[in-house]
Design an enzyme around this catalytic site. Structure first.
Site, short mmCIF file in Angstrom:
data_model
loop_
_atom_site.label_atom_id
_atom_site.label_comp_id
_atom_site.label_asym_id
_atom_site.label_seq_id
_atom_site.Cartn_x
_atom_site.Cartn_y
_atom_site.Cartn_z
N GLY A 1 1.99 3.19 -5.41
CA GLY A 1 2.08 1.85 -4.83
C GLY A 1 1.42 1.79 -3.46
N TYR B 1 7.76 -2.18 1.76
CA TYR B 1 6.78 -2.96 2.52
C TYR B 1 6.98 -2.81 4.03
CZ TYR B 1 5.81 -5.18 -1.98
OH TYR B 1 5.48 -5.43 -3.29
#
Length: 169
Positions: free
Chosen positions: A107, A141
């Site tokens: 990711g 994030y």
């Protein structure tokens, strides 16, 4: 263009999607919808995706992560524009890695590649949305330096409401 990073999955390749990838990419999109408990919302199809990625008017771009010969993740994005910055930006529509390949740096490799593209294209920002219930994604994030903007809300018009709004009276 290949983009290789040091990740746990040593044979990882991160590259731009090619026309022959549309079916694998659509299967990953279906996997994302299943993960988000939104499978019922997938009303499009792989051929429309192919047209929007590679047709005469390219609406979107995609990056694939491959391990061996298998597509294991993707990032799908498009350009937007900041009037305040007077610069283009990139909106990351979707980022997804198959569950069995998570926590291997894939990711991060995908989002880093999209960030690299934004820098190369002199974009003023890279933005995306995250579901409010997805604490793992929000933590991921934030660990990469992203701010989650609590004071902004997404507005959306779809289907009949979009048709009605778009009809000139």
């Amino acid at each position: 263009m290949d983009y290789r990073l040091m990740v746990s999955c040593s044979n990882l390749i991160v590259r731009f999607a090619e026309p022959t990838d549309y079916s694998a990419l659509f299967k990953l999109i279906q996997g994302l919808a299943e993960y988000e408990k939104l499978s019922h919302a997938v009303t499009g199809d792989a051929l429309a995706l192919k047209e929007h990625l590679f047709g005469s008017h390219k609406y979107i771009e995609a990056i694939l992560a491959e391990s061996g010969d298998q597509a294991v993740g993707f990032a799908l994005f498009f350009h937007n524009y900041s009037t305040f910055l007077t610069k283009p930006g990139i909106y990351l529509e979707d980022l997804f890695v198959l569950p069995e390949y998570r926590r291997q740096g894939i990711g991060k490799a995908l989002i880093s590649k999209v960030a690299q593209i934004a820098v190369e294209r002199n974009c003023g920002r890279l933005e995306w949305s995250v579901l409010d219930w997805n604490e793992a994604a929000k933590e991921f994030y934030r660990s990469m330096g992203a701010s989650i903007l609590d004071d902004w809300r997404i507005c959306r018009v779809t289907e009949d409401a979009l048709t009605q709004l778009g009809t000139v009276n």
